[in-house]
Motif scaffolding. Structure first.
Motif, short mmCIF file in Angstrom:
data_model
loop_
_atom_site.label_atom_id
_atom_site.label_comp_id
_atom_site.label_asym_id
_atom_site.label_seq_id
_atom_site.Cartn_x
_atom_site.Cartn_y
_atom_site.Cartn_z
N SER A 86 40.65 -8.11 -18.74
CA SER A 86 39.95 -7.21 -19.66
C SER A 86 39.76 -7.90 -21.01
O SER A 86 40.52 -8.82 -21.37
N ASP A 88 40.31 -6.46 -23.78
CA ASP A 88 41.44 -6.04 -24.61
C ASP A 88 42.61 -7.02 -24.49
O ASP A 88 43.24 -7.38 -25.48
N LYS A 89 42.90 -7.47 -23.27
CA LYS A 89 43.98 -8.44 -23.08
C LYS A 89 43.65 -9.77 -23.73
O LYS A 89 44.52 -10.46 -24.27
N SER A 92 44.03 -9.37 -27.59
CA SER A 92 45.40 -9.08 -28.02
C SER A 92 46.27 -10.33 -28.04
O SER A 92 47.39 -10.31 -28.56
N TRP A 116 34.60 -7.32 -35.86
CA TRP A 116 35.70 -6.61 -35.19
C TRP A 116 37.03 -6.90 -35.87
O TRP A 116 37.83 -5.99 -36.11
N GLU A 120 39.68 -4.40 -37.98
CA GLU A 120 41.11 -4.35 -37.72
C GLU A 120 41.90 -4.54 -39.01
O GLU A 120 42.90 -3.85 -39.26
N SER A 178 33.56 0.19 -32.33
CA SER A 178 33.51 0.51 -30.91
C SER A 178 32.20 0.03 -30.28
O SER A 178 32.20 -0.50 -29.15
N TYR A 181 32.31 -3.74 -29.95
CA TYR A 181 33.25 -4.07 -28.88
C TYR A 181 32.57 -3.93 -27.52
O TYR A 181 32.72 -4.79 -26.64
N GLU A 185 31.94 -6.77 -24.73
CA GLU A 185 32.52 -6.58 -23.41
C GLU A 185 31.48 -6.71 -22.31
O GLU A 185 31.73 -7.31 -21.26
#
Length: 235
Positions: A86, A88-89, A92, A116, A120, A178, A181, A185
């Motif tokens: 993903s 997200d992984k 992170s 992005w 944050e 969002s 993102y 993605e």
């Protein structure tokens, strides 16, 4: 005879004065040689100092190079494989974020990940003054029309941010973040997983040099006084 002696005595005195004046102005040959020797000795000391410093300089450069290489080689290929599960992984993980940023630079779309990251960082604002400075900076850099790194947002989202920019909250950029993102993605992330940058990491191969348009850095707020940024500078 007495007159002659007086005359030559006066000549000798004049000559002595001239020699003394010449020495005061130009210095004696011995003094000149002494000055030259001092200058040469000083030059030798300076050269010796530079020679002594060079190994330290080389050691420091080698240490930096070794540190960067160790950072690249310490990544476990299995960890890189997990990034394929993903976005997200991927984001992170520090190395994953850097690899993805490097890939986006090759596609000339690094503004998406930089926006992005800026969002944050914005969420970490510790007081209203810092929040206002950061919100204004993000808007001018990424949101407003003809911004230097304008991201692809719909009119409604941009209009909503513009109306609330004078009284921002920690959630002011949530909708825009969002949206960006989702774009990454659905588009950039899928291409990243097929890129040499990612495949080299999953197979433990050394990183290849990439042709970049320019050296870019993530968005920071250092231009604003009294506001400390939590965003690091990315490669």
């Amino acid at each position: 005879m007495e007159t002659s002696l007086i005359f030559f005595s006066q000549l000798n005195m004049c000559e002595l004065k001239e020699k003394t004046f010449f020495k005061l102005i130009h210095g004696s040959p011995k003094e000149e040689a002494s000055k030259d020797a001092k200058i040469r000795a000083k030059e030798k000391r300076n050269r010796l100092s530079l020679l002594l410093q060079k190994p330290e300089i080389h050691e420091e450069a080698l240490s930096r190079s070794s540190g960067h290489l160790a950072r690249e080689t310490r990544l476990c290929p299995k960890e890189a494989v997990r990034w394929g599960e993903s976005l997200d992984k991927l984001l992170s993980h520090q190395d994953g974020l850097e690899a993805f940023t490097r890939f986006l630079k090759t596609e000339f779309s690094e503004e998406n990940i930089e926006f992005w990251m800026a969002c944050e960082d914005f969420k970490k604002s510790k007081n209203p003054q810092q929040m206002m400075f950061k919100a204004k900076a993000i808007y001018e850099r990424f949101i407003q029309n003809d911004a230097p790194q304008e991201v692809n947002l719909d009119f409604h989202t941009k209009e909503l941010i513009a109306k609330n920019i004078t009284q921002p909250t920690l959630n002011s950029f949530d909708a825009a973040q969002s949206r960006v993102y989702q774009l990454m993605e659905q588009d950039s992330y899928t291409r990243f997983l097929k890129s040499d940058i990612y495949l080299d990491l999953t197979e433990g191969r050394p990183q290849r040099p990439t042709n970049l348009r320019r050296r870019s850095r993530s968005f920071t707020y250092n231009d604003f006084q009294d506001v400390k940024s939590d965003v690091a500078i990315w490669l």
